[in-house]
Structure formats: structure tokens, C-alpha cells
Design a protein around this motif. Structure first.
Motif, PDB file in Angstrom:
ATOM      1  N   VAL A  24      27.236  39.937  14.226  1.00  0.00           N
ATOM      2  CA  VAL A  24      28.034  41.060  13.709  1.00  0.00           C
ATOM      3  C   VAL A  24      27.879  41.181  12.200  1.00  0.00           C
ATOM      4  N   MET A  25      27.822  40.056  11.500  1.00  0.00           N
ATOM      5  CA  MET A  25      27.861  40.078  10.036  1.00  0.00           C
ATOM      6  C   MET A  25      26.500  40.339   9.377  1.00  0.00           C
ATOM      7  N   ILE A  26      25.430  39.787   9.893  1.00  0.00           N
ATOM      8  CA  ILE A  26      24.125  39.905   9.234  1.00  0.00           C
ATOM      9  C   ILE A  26      23.682  41.361   9.076  1.00  0.00           C
ATOM     10  N   PRO A  27      23.808  42.217  10.114  1.00  0.00           N
ATOM     11  CA  PRO A  27      23.385  43.618   9.912  1.00  0.00           C
ATOM     12  C   PRO A  27      24.168  44.353   8.830  1.00  0.00           C
ATOM     13  N   SER A  48      17.508  41.170  11.474  1.00  0.00           N
ATOM     14  CA  SER A  48      18.681  40.392  11.872  1.00  0.00           C
ATOM     15  C   SER A  48      18.372  39.501  13.064  1.00  0.00           C
ATOM     16  N   ALA A  49      17.610  40.018  14.029  1.00  0.00           N
ATOM     17  CA  ALA A  49      17.241  39.230  15.208  1.00  0.00           C
ATOM     18  C   ALA A  49      16.382  38.035  14.817  1.00  0.00           C
ATOM     19  N   VAL A  50      15.456  38.238  13.885  1.00  0.00           N
ATOM     20  CA  VAL A  50      14.613  37.129  13.425  1.00  0.00           C
ATOM     21  C   VAL A  50      15.464  36.078  12.716  1.00  0.00           C
ATOM     22  N   ILE A  51      16.408  36.521  11.902  1.00  0.00           N
ATOM     23  CA  ILE A  51      17.299  35.587  11.209  1.00  0.00           C
ATOM     24  C   ILE A  51      18.133  34.809  12.224  1.00  0.00           C
ATOM     25  N   LEU A  52      18.658  35.500  13.234  1.00  0.00           N
ATOM     26  CA  LEU A  52      19.457  34.829  14.256  1.00  0.00           C
ATOM     27  C   LEU A  52      18.622  33.838  15.055  1.00  0.00           C
ATOM     28  N   PHE A  53      17.364  34.182  15.332  1.00  0.00           N
ATOM     29  CA  PHE A  53      16.475  33.230  15.998  1.00  0.00           C
ATOM     30  C   PHE A  53      16.310  31.977  15.143  1.00  0.00           C
ATOM     31  N   GLY A  54      16.112  32.167  13.848  1.00  0.00           N
ATOM     32  CA  GLY A  54      15.963  31.026  12.936  1.00  0.00           C
ATOM     33  C   GLY A  54      17.214  30.170  12.862  1.00  0.00           C
ATOM     34  N   VAL A  55      18.367  30.812  12.829  1.00  0.00           N
ATOM     35  CA  VAL A  55      19.623  30.060  12.799  1.00  0.00           C
ATOM     36  C   VAL A  55      19.785  29.286  14.113  1.00  0.00           C
TER      37      VAL A  55
END
Length: 126
Positions: A24-27, A48-55
Motif C-alpha cells: 500500500v505504501m510504496i506506490p 513497486s512489485a520489483v521492490i516488494l519482490f526484493g523485500v
């Protein structure tokens, strides 16, 4: 010390909650709030999806190391490839939680784009 051998709050619930909140927050930080382009929104959601994959990958590594299995410190190349694949797979499995949330955020951002476009058309007609 936490026991991480079974599904529990520390090793399952908390990481999924963190990923859901980040979805919710990253975008909010990645997507321009004044854009009139769906392409820019789509690009921001993809970032955002790439960042979430990394997290998710990082969470997988931390939880694996907390169990005493140091998967990234393996000696040979085949073992390193196995560790990379394992953490990637676990990160993608967590997408079952954050991907629908990210999709809803995408729809909300797209509605904002259409609202701004409609407002611009209304102001043009005056």
C-alpha cells in the motif's frame, strides 16, 4: 529465541503483514500523484512489485538465517544457485498476499488518473 520450525506469527504472519503494508505504501512514493498517464502508473506499480519482490527475498534470507541455515554463505556455485532459486521462489510465494493488494492500489491510482483527465476536460470546456 524464537522457534521458527512451524508456521507462526513471527515467521509467517508478521512478514506477510509487512509486505501487505508495503504494497500500500510504496506506490504512494513511486507513482506521481499528478500524472495523467496510465503508462506512468503502470510503470510505478511494476517498480513497486520489483521492490516488494526484493523485500520478500530479504525476509526469506533473514528467516532462513534465523533458523540456523546460512543459505547465502554456501561454498560452491551449485549450492549458491540453489539458495538463490529457493529465496526467489519463497519471495514469489509471498506475492499471493501482496499482489492482490498492489492490484487494488493500481486500480485506485488509475481512477485518480481518470478523475484528473475528466477535471481537465471540464476546465477546457468552460
Amino acid at each position: 529465541m524464537f522457534v521458527l520450525d512451524s508456521i507462526g506469527f513471527v515467521n509467517t504472519g508478521l512478514p506477510l503483514i509487512v509486505l501487505g503494508v508495503l504494497a500500500v505504501m510504496i506506490p504512494r512514493f513511486v507513482v506521481d500523484h499528478e500524472t495523467r498517464s496510465h503508462g506512468k502508473v503502470m510503470l510505478g506499480i511494476a517498480v513497486s512489485a520489483v521492490i516488494l519482490f526484493g523485500v520478500g527475498y530479504g525476509i526469506s534470507v533473514v528467516l532462513t538465517n534465523a533458523r540456523g541455515v546460512h543459505a547465502m554463505a554456501l561454498g560452491s556455485r551449485p549450492e549458491l544457485g540453489t539458495a538463490l532459486w529457493m529465496h526467489s521462489r519463497l519471495s514469489l510465494m509471498a506475492a499471493i498476499v501482496w499482489a492482490p493488494i498492489l492490484g487494488l492500489v493500481w486500480f485506485g491510482q488509475a481512477q485518480g488518473v481518470e478523475a484528473r483527465r475528466g477535471r481537465d476536460l471540464a476546465l477546457e470546456g468552460q
